[in-house]
Design a protein around this motif. Sequence first.
Motif, PDB file in Angstrom:
ATOM      1  N   ALA A 261       0.825  -1.207   0.000  1.00 47.12           N
ATOM      2  CA  ALA A 261       0.000   0.000   0.000  1.00 47.12           C
ATOM      3  C   ALA A 261       0.858   1.257   0.000  1.00 47.12           C
ATOM      4  CB  ALA A 261      -0.936  -0.003   1.210  1.00 47.12           C
ATOM      5  N   GLY A 262       1.930   1.253   0.792  1.00 46.88           N
ATOM      6  CA  GLY A 262       2.789   2.424   0.880  1.00 46.88           C
ATOM      7  C   GLY A 262       3.538   2.717  -0.402  1.00 46.88           C
ATOM      8  N   VAL A 263       4.014   1.669  -1.071  1.00 48.11           N
ATOM      9  CA  VAL A 263       4.718   1.853  -2.339  1.00 48.11           C
ATOM     10  C   VAL A 263       3.815   2.536  -3.359  1.00 48.11           C
ATOM     11  CG1 VAL A 263       5.612   0.610  -4.351  1.00 48.11           C
ATOM     12  CG2 VAL A 263       6.458   0.052  -2.074  1.00 48.11           C
ATOM     13  N   LEU A 264       2.582   2.056  -3.484  1.00 47.13           N
ATOM     14  CA  LEU A 264       1.649   2.671  -4.430  1.00 47.13           C
ATOM     15  C   LEU A 264       1.403   4.135  -4.073  1.00 47.13           C
ATOM     16  CD1 LEU A 264      -0.321   2.518  -6.798  1.00 47.13           C
ATOM     17  CD2 LEU A 264      -2.059   1.677  -5.198  1.00 47.13           C
ATOM     18  N   LEU A 265       1.253   4.416  -2.786  1.00 50.66           N
ATOM     19  CA  LEU A 265       0.996   5.786  -2.351  1.00 50.66           C
ATOM     20  C   LEU A 265       2.113   6.726  -2.785  1.00 50.66           C
ATOM     21  CD1 LEU A 265      -0.867   7.628  -0.537  1.00 50.66           C
ATOM     22  CD2 LEU A 265       0.787   7.150   1.291  1.00 50.66           C
ATOM     23  N   VAL A 266       3.363   6.341  -2.533  1.00 47.43           N
ATOM     24  CA  VAL A 266       4.493   7.210  -2.889  1.00 47.43           C
ATOM     25  C   VAL A 266       4.645   7.318  -4.401  1.00 47.43           C
ATOM     26  CG1 VAL A 266       7.003   7.467  -2.764  1.00 47.43           C
ATOM     27  CG2 VAL A 266       5.707   6.872  -0.712  1.00 47.43           C
ATOM     28  N   GLU A 267       4.473   6.221  -5.109  1.00 43.02           N
ATOM     29  CA  GLU A 267       4.580   6.280  -6.573  1.00 43.02           C
ATOM     30  C   GLU A 267       3.512   7.198  -7.160  1.00 43.02           C
ATOM     31  OE1 GLU A 267       6.664   1.953  -7.586  1.00 43.02           O
ATOM     32  OE2 GLU A 267       4.481   2.176  -7.788  1.00 43.02           O
ATOM     33  N   GLU A 268       2.317   7.159  -6.617  1.00 45.85           N
ATOM     34  CA  GLU A 268       1.248   8.027  -7.122  1.00 45.85           C
ATOM     35  C   GLU A 268       1.445   9.477  -6.717  1.00 45.85           C
ATOM     36  OE1 GLU A 268      -1.327   7.509  -9.301  1.00 45.85           O
ATOM     37  OE2 GLU A 268      -0.081   5.750  -9.699  1.00 45.85           O
ATOM     38  N   ALA A 269       2.269   9.723  -5.693  1.00 47.32           N
ATOM     39  CA  ALA A 269       2.630  11.093  -5.330  1.00 47.32           C
ATOM     40  C   ALA A 269       3.783  11.619  -6.186  1.00 47.32           C
ATOM     41  CB  ALA A 269       3.009  11.168  -3.849  1.00 47.32           C
ATOM     42  N   GLY A 270       4.325  10.763  -7.061  1.00 44.16           N
ATOM     43  CA  GLY A 270       5.416  11.163  -7.948  1.00 44.16           C
ATOM     44  C   GLY A 270       6.756  10.577  -7.594  1.00 44.16           C
ATOM     45  N   GLY A 271       6.799   9.696  -6.594  1.00 47.24           N
ATOM     46  CA  GLY A 271       8.065   9.144  -6.132  1.00 47.24           C
ATOM     47  C   GLY A 271       8.457   7.852  -6.809  1.00 47.24           C
ATOM     48  N   LYS A 272       9.549   7.294  -6.338  1.00 50.04           N
ATOM     49  CA  LYS A 272      10.111   6.062  -6.895  1.00 50.04           C
ATOM     50  C   LYS A 272      10.428   5.116  -5.754  1.00 50.04           C
ATOM     51  CE  LYS A 272      13.723   4.422 -10.075  1.00 50.04           C
ATOM     52  NZ  LYS A 272      12.790   3.702 -10.942  1.00 50.04           N
ATOM     53  N   ALA A 273      10.134   3.830  -5.955  1.00 51.44           N
ATOM     54  CA  ALA A 273      10.391   2.809  -4.941  1.00 51.44           C
ATOM     55  C   ALA A 273      11.131   1.639  -5.571  1.00 51.44           C
ATOM     56  CB  ALA A 273       9.091   2.330  -4.317  1.00 51.44           C
ATOM     57  N   SER A 274      12.094   1.101  -4.833  1.00 52.30           N
ATOM     58  CA  SER A 274      12.846  -0.061  -5.307  1.00 52.30           C
ATOM     59  C   SER A 274      13.478  -0.752  -4.114  1.00 52.30           C
ATOM     60  CB  SER A 274      13.942   0.376  -6.290  1.00 52.30           C
ATOM     61  OG  SER A 274      15.030   0.981  -5.596  1.00 52.30           O
ATOM     62  N   ASP A 275      14.203  -1.834  -4.392  1.00 59.14           N
ATOM     63  CA  ASP A 275      15.036  -2.402  -3.339  1.00 59.14           C
ATOM     64  C   ASP A 275      16.383  -1.684  -3.344  1.00 59.14           C
ATOM     65  OD1 ASP A 275      16.544  -3.489  -5.426  1.00 59.14           O
ATOM     66  OD2 ASP A 275      15.913  -5.547  -5.050  1.00 59.14           O
ATOM     67  N   MET A 276      17.322  -2.140  -2.524  1.00 52.25           N
ATOM     68  CA  MET A 276      18.584  -1.425  -2.364  1.00 52.25           C
ATOM     69  C   MET A 276      19.487  -1.539  -3.594  1.00 52.25           C
ATOM     70  SD  MET A 276      20.283  -4.026   0.414  1.00 52.25           S
ATOM     71  CE  MET A 276      21.861  -3.174   0.551  1.00 52.25           C
ATOM     72  N   LEU A 277      19.146  -2.432  -4.509  1.00 56.70           N
ATOM     73  CA  LEU A 277      19.901  -2.565  -5.754  1.00 56.70           C
ATOM     74  C   LEU A 277      19.254  -1.794  -6.899  1.00 56.70           C
ATOM     75  CD1 LEU A 277      20.772  -6.371  -5.562  1.00 56.70           C
ATOM     76  CD2 LEU A 277      22.162  -4.424  -4.805  1.00 56.70           C
ATOM     77  N   GLY A 278      18.156  -1.129  -6.610  1.00 57.69           N
ATOM     78  CA  GLY A 278      17.454  -0.381  -7.643  1.00 57.69           C
ATOM     79  C   GLY A 278      16.434  -1.192  -8.408  1.00 57.69           C
ATOM     80  N   GLN A 279      16.186  -2.435  -7.983  1.00 53.43           N
ATOM     81  CA  GLN A 279      15.231  -3.305  -8.672  1.00 53.43           C
ATOM     82  C   GLN A 279      13.819  -3.066  -8.155  1.00 53.43           C
ATOM     83  OE1 GLN A 279      16.894  -7.162  -7.801  1.00 53.43           O
ATOM     84  NE2 GLN A 279      18.376  -7.040  -9.468  1.00 53.43           N
ATOM     85  N   ARG A 280      12.842  -3.202  -9.055  1.00 53.34           N
ATOM     86  CA  ARG A 280      11.449  -2.998  -8.687  1.00 53.34           C
ATOM     87  C   ARG A 280      11.021  -4.026  -7.632  1.00 53.34           C
ATOM     88  NH1 ARG A 280       7.201  -0.152 -10.164  1.00 53.34           N
ATOM     89  NH2 ARG A 280       5.100  -1.021 -10.047  1.00 53.34           N
TER      90      ARG A 280
END
Length: 329
Positions: A275-294
């Motif tokens: 839920a949190g990942v979707l929230l930040v992405e819809e606010a314009g942000g980016k989410a990944s793991d520590m290697l940059g992978q989705r």
Amino acid sequence: MAYIKEKQVAIEAALKAAAFCIDVQNELIATDTLEKGDKSPVTIADFGAQALVCQHLRTVFPNDIIVGEENASSLQLPENLPLLEKITAFTQRFVPEANNERVCEWIDLGNGEVNKERFWTLDPIDGTKGFLRREQYAIAIALIENGDPKVGVLACPMLPVDYDDPKRGVGCLFVAVRGEGALMASLNSHRLQLKPIHLVDGRDPKRLRCAESIEHGDHELQKKVIKEAGLHADSLKLDSQAKYGVVARGDAALYLRLPSPTQPDYREKIWDHAAGVLLVEEAGGKASDMLGQRLQFASDQTMKHNQGVVVSTPVYHRAVIDALRYFLA
């Protein structure tokens, strides 16, 4: 607009569970806890909130699978009957027909399996220790389709409406639908008024900071990475997916969670992040793991193909990933 019904039902379920948790917290007796296998405390609110959310979702979407954190097996032990009866008594305030048997059945509606088509994932109380401290916790609900979060709702009953202005009160509801932006409302207004939220304004230096877990993570490495990425304001320390909320609405520029040196093979759970990942992405942000992978939400309850979490504005996300590559080289 997509997922109109799913969005409304998830909001209703989160609001009901939040009200339940507030009641339990206000009347909490410290001995009313069980022990999970990982030794984290579980309160009656965990079980009751899952029962309420699962019952509400399944009533409207009878064919949908729900993947929740809790199961009722421990509650069905004879020695835990007094605890089950308390959960049922609280649940009856919201669903009068509840009884011990139905409460256990509703909890176990959340024992579904992850799949690649469609399912809900639920953390009835994300941040149990925060709940017990009367600090930050969240009720987290997300709908996953084809491995992608489509609807996300976070109810954060103790989160200040503005982290830097406590006078505005506490209690926030965050809502996101894929492709439709991120929204927030106060839980204390007479009428729920969802308004758009956005990432931090780079011109506000005091909010160019990180939101970190109080206990989890590699805090020494995180401190180095945060500094290298150019975030110099003191970090916010708080439990639960409330961290996603403060990033999405611009109270912080980064949420960073790296594996603890004492548990290097630890992998995150899907209900702690979807839920949190979707929230930040819809606010314009980016989410990944520590290697940059989705981040992957449809392989298992455990995000076994990901390690760590980096959630930020696009600019700071790149800076953090670069910093991690430097320190881990």
